[in-house]
Structure formats: structure tokens, C-alpha cells
Design an enzyme around this catalytic site. Structure first.
Site, PDB file in Angstrom:
ATOM      1  CE  LYS A  32      -4.233   1.707   2.177  1.00 24.55           C
ATOM      2  NZ  LYS A  32      -3.947   3.130   2.209  1.00 24.55           N
ATOM      3  CD  GLU A  36      -2.020  10.892   4.401  1.00 26.32           C
ATOM      4  OE1 GLU A  36      -2.835  10.099   3.913  1.00 26.32           O
ATOM      5  OE2 GLU A  36      -0.977  10.515   4.978  1.00 26.32           O
TER       6      GLU A  36
END
Length: 474
Positions: free
Chosen positions: A328, A335
Site C-alpha cells: 500500500k 497529508e
């Protein structure tokens, strides 16, 4: 330091004797403040401390030029203050942000460190306060109340010039470079996060570059408002104990040391008592944070998936994104930008309250205002560079996904309205949505036009570029 076995020396101030760590250049007043303000772990930013070193050099040069300071002592002060400005004495500035609102303790910290270091260079032991005295010589012709606002302006100007503005220019150039590299790849435009008429990646990223360029331009304009300095107003703005010719000499020295075209404040009472320019500047820093957030979130949306979302862009795989899901990759730089923006917004609230915290002839929230300002500038500087280098520069288009989504968009129907009318074009869009077909199939099914006519009318690239293609490409 109390209760430790660390070697100490005794220093004097107007309240008596204080034990100071023997290897530290600070003196009695700094030690008292260190013990009295044991609040938090936040120190004033090093950029502020370094600017204090610049200010003390300039003051010593001005005092020597006016005959108010012995040249031998002046040279020793300048040499010690230069070490402060160069960051060589950072460990000797231990005071927290949460101190006297005038910043008197930090001014005296600088005066004591410079005096002790100067005396050491002149062959004298630390703590003697002779031949260089922290108040009589290092602080000559000055007050904390004009020194600290002067240093607030200087440190902010330097942080903008040497940090944030180059970082924003770099980000704008990186965005512009990606726009050029992406070229006229057509993608679905989105308004309200719903499908809209086509745009190109070049247009989209060119817009992002312009947004950052405009943010930098606003900050440059506000930088000019920081050029007037408070120095010379001393305690309340009247200039008591400051020789008439001190300020011009001081400004000349600052210009020589920094290259900044600083000038004298037109009203020293206002310069000591108010910091409204920092509210305006903080608003512009917030605007920059908002621009970064908008751009970062757009990239996050375009990269979401990558298989089960929009997936128009592939974001750089900087680090593993999950401790449990192998392979992932997360939009971590995005962010980070969003969190920085949240902190900058919080600092704006702090600065607003701090600027409103003045009474009579002094604003008594100077340390927290400059701490919040310089921290925001540093965070935005670092974030803009990291975002440019570790996200934007590595973005790659997913051509297959771009073509697939732009081909499916029902908002291509906008180009049909002039040819078949708004209502009939809407019928085609509704039919395509209901039947799960392309807009082309729906138009042909309703008999609104033949295939060749549709293809001539609905060309996604032509729709994206519009009638001003040559202008848009400039």
C-alpha cells in the site's frame, strides 16, 4: 540548575546575587528568567536569536561611530554579536517563549551573552561585567521595547527572503514544469467534485503554479511593510537615552549586514505598541497554506485508488503506507501539507490575539507573536520544498485512465447545446445515464445528429482548449 552538582559562578543584578552555570555565557537576569518561567519546552526560534545578534552588531557600530562607545569595547561587542548571528552561541539562549511579553528577558539574555563573550575575548573571566557591561555597553541607546520589535521585523524579513519565498518559487517552477511535461492530456474537469467539461493537465497544473506565484507575490508586498524598524523609540516611543544620530547610523549598519533596505518607523509610539502588520502577514501565510492545501488535495483526489478510485495520476511511492497491508502507498506528502496548514491556521489565531494584546505604549505579547510567525514561515518553507521535490516532481499521468474517464463524461453534452438546444442535449445526457451508454450512443439513438457531426462537435481537446488556444498556451 538548582539542586544539581553542576559548577556555578555568582553574578549580580539589581535584585542581588544569582548562581549561574559556570560554563554558560548568560548572566543573572537570564538565570532568574529561566527559573521563573519554567513553562513549556518552546524556545524562541533560532532565526530570532540570530537577528538579535545582527541588531546588537549594528547598535555597537552606531554607538562607536557617535563616540558613545570605546572602539575597543565596540569591536569586542561586534565580534561576540557576530557569533550570535552566525548561530555559534545558540546553546546559550535557553529562555522559553512564555516570558515577559516585552521580550525583556531575551534582550537581556543577548546582552549578557555578548558581554560575557566579549569580556572573555578581552581576557576577563565570565561574570565580571567589566570592561563590557551588558546594560551600559551592549544595550547602549536601546530598550527592550524598541529592540525586540526591531528584531521581530528583521528575523521575519530574513525568514521570508531566505526561506519561504525561494521555496514557493521552487514549488511554482516545479508545478509549471509538470504542466509542460503533461502537455495537452485531456481529463475530466470537475466542479462541486462532479463531472464537468474537459480540461488538460497542462491547464490544471499551470493554474496551480499561478496560485503559488500569486501567494508569493502577496508575501513580497507585505515584506515591504516590515522594512520600517522601531529602533530609536526606546522605552515608550519618545527616544529617551537614544542619541539623535543613532538611528541613521544603526540603519546603515543593518543594511550593510543584511542587504535589507530598512528604514526608520514613521511613528515610534505605534512601532512599540502595535504589531498589526503581523496580523496581515499571518493572513497571507494562511492564504499560502490554503493554496497548498487546495493543490495537495486535488492531487490526492486525482491519485486516489489507484485501481478503485479516480487514478488519473500516479503519486510517488516514497515509503510503505501500511503496517498491515503489503504494497500500500499513501499520499503522505499531501497529508503533511494539510497538517502544516492546520498549524498555520492555529498560529494565525494566536497572532491575532497577540496583536490585540497591547496596552497603552507597549504590546506585551511580542514573544508569542514572533514565535508563531517564524514557526509558520519555517513550516511552510519546509513543506513547500518537500511537496515540490517528493510529490509534485514525481507525479506521472495514467493515460489509459485519463482517456477512459474523459470519454465516459456526460458533461461533453455541453458542446451539443448550441447545436441541438439545451433541452434536447439534456435528454441525451439523461438517456446515456439511464441506459449506461456513452453520450455518443445516446445522441445517435435519439437521432439528434449523425456520428460524423457528433465527432466534429464533441472533440474533448478542442473543448478543453477553447477558442483562445494560442493565449492559453502562452
Amino acid at each position: 540548575m538548582a539542586g544539581s552538582n553542576r559548577a556555578v559562578r555568582e553574578e549580580q543584578d539589581s535584585l542581588g546575587t544569582v548562581a549561574v552555570p559556570a560554563d554558560r555565557y548568560w548572566g543573572a537576569q537570564t538565570q532568574r528568567a529561566l527559573e521563573n518561567f519554567a513553562i513549556g519546552i518552546e524556545r524562541l526560534p533560532v532565526g530570532f536569536i540570530h537577528a538579535l545578534g545582527i541588531q546588537k552588531q549594528a547598535a555597537a557600530r552606531a554607538n562607536v561611530a557617535l563616540g558613545g562607545l570605546d572602539p575597543v569595547l565596540g569591536d569586542a561587542i561586534v565580534a561576540a554579536a557576530r557569533e550570535v548571528a552566525e548561530g555559534r552561541l545558540d546553546d546559550h539562549f535557553p529562555l522559553p517563549v512564555w516570558q515577559s511579553g516585552s521580550g525583556t528577558q531575551s534582550n537581556m539574555n543577548a546582552n549578557e551573552v555578548i558581554a560575557n563573550r566579549a569580556n572573555e575575548q578581552l581576557g576577563q573571566p565570565l561574570g565580571r561585567r567589566s570592561p563590557v557591561h551588558p546594560n551600559d555597553h551592549v544595550n547602549r541607546s536601546q530598550s527592550s521595547n524598541d529592540t525586540i520589535p526591531t528584531v521581530m521585523h528583521l528575523s521575519t524579513l530574513l525568514a521570508l527572503r531566505d526561506g519561504l519565498l525561494p521555496a514557493l518559487d521552487h514549488l511554482a517552477a516545479t508545478l509549471s514544469g509538470r504542466a509542460a511535461a503533461f502537455g495537452d492530456r485531456v481529463k475530466t474537469g470537475r466542479t462541486h467534485l462532479q463531472d464537468a467539461v474537459p480540461v488538460t493537465l497542462r491547464q490544471e497544473f499551470g493554474g496551480y503554479s499561478s496560485q503559488i506565484t500569486h501567494a508569493a507575490a502577496r508575501l513580497r508586498r507585505l515584506s515591504d511593510e516590515l522594512l520600517p524598524l522601531a529602533q530609536g523609540g526606546t522605552a515608550v516611543g519618545s527616544g529617551l537615552n537614544c542619541p539623535p544620530d543613532f538611528v541613521p547610523r544603526f540603519l546603515d549598519a543593518i543594511q550593510a549586514l543584511t542587504g535589507l533596505p530598512v528604514v526608520r518607523a514613521d511613528d515610534h509610539f505605534a512601532a512599540n505598541a502595535s504589531h498589526d502588520v503581523f496580523v496581515d502577514l499571518s493572513g497571507a501565510l494562511g492564504g499560502t497554506a490554503a493554496a497548498l492545501t487546495k493543490i495537495a488535495n486535488d492531487i490526492r483526489f486525482m491519485g486516489c485508488g489507484p485501481r478503485c478510485g479516480i487514478g488519473e495520476l500516479a503519486l510517488p511511492a516514497n515509503e510503505p503506507g501500511s503496517s498491515i497491508m503489503p504494497g500500500k502507498v499513501n499520499p503522505s506528502q499531501v497529508e503533511s501539507v494539510v497538517m502544516v496548514a492546520a498549524q498555520v491556521a492555529g498560529h494565525h489565531t494566536t497572532i491575532l490575539h497577540g496583536a490585540a494584546g497591547g496596552q497603552m505604549e507597549l504590546n506585551a505579547c511580542k514573544p508569542v507573536i514572533i514565535h508563531a510567525t517564524l514557526t509558520s514561515i519555517r513550516l511552510l518553507s519546509d513543506s513547500a520544498r518537500a511537496f515540490a521535490d517528493r510529490c509534485v516532481a514525481g507525479l506521472m499521468p495514467n493515460d489509459a485512465r485519463l482517456a477512459d474517464l474523459s470519454g465516459q463524461s456526460l458533461m461533453l453534452v455541453t458542446a451539443l447545446a448550441p447545436a441541438v438546444g439545451y433541452d434536447r442535449a439534456a435528454d441525451a445526457a439523461h438517456k446515456a445515464a439511464h441506459d449506461g451508454t456513452t453520450l455518443r450512443e445516446a445522441v445517435l439513438g435519439l437521432g439528434l445528429m449523425d456520428g460524423d457531426a457528433f465527432d466534429r462537435t464533441v472533440d474533448p481537446l478542442a473543448l478543453a482548449l477553447g477558442p483562445d488556444e494560442d493565449v492559453r498556451r502562452v
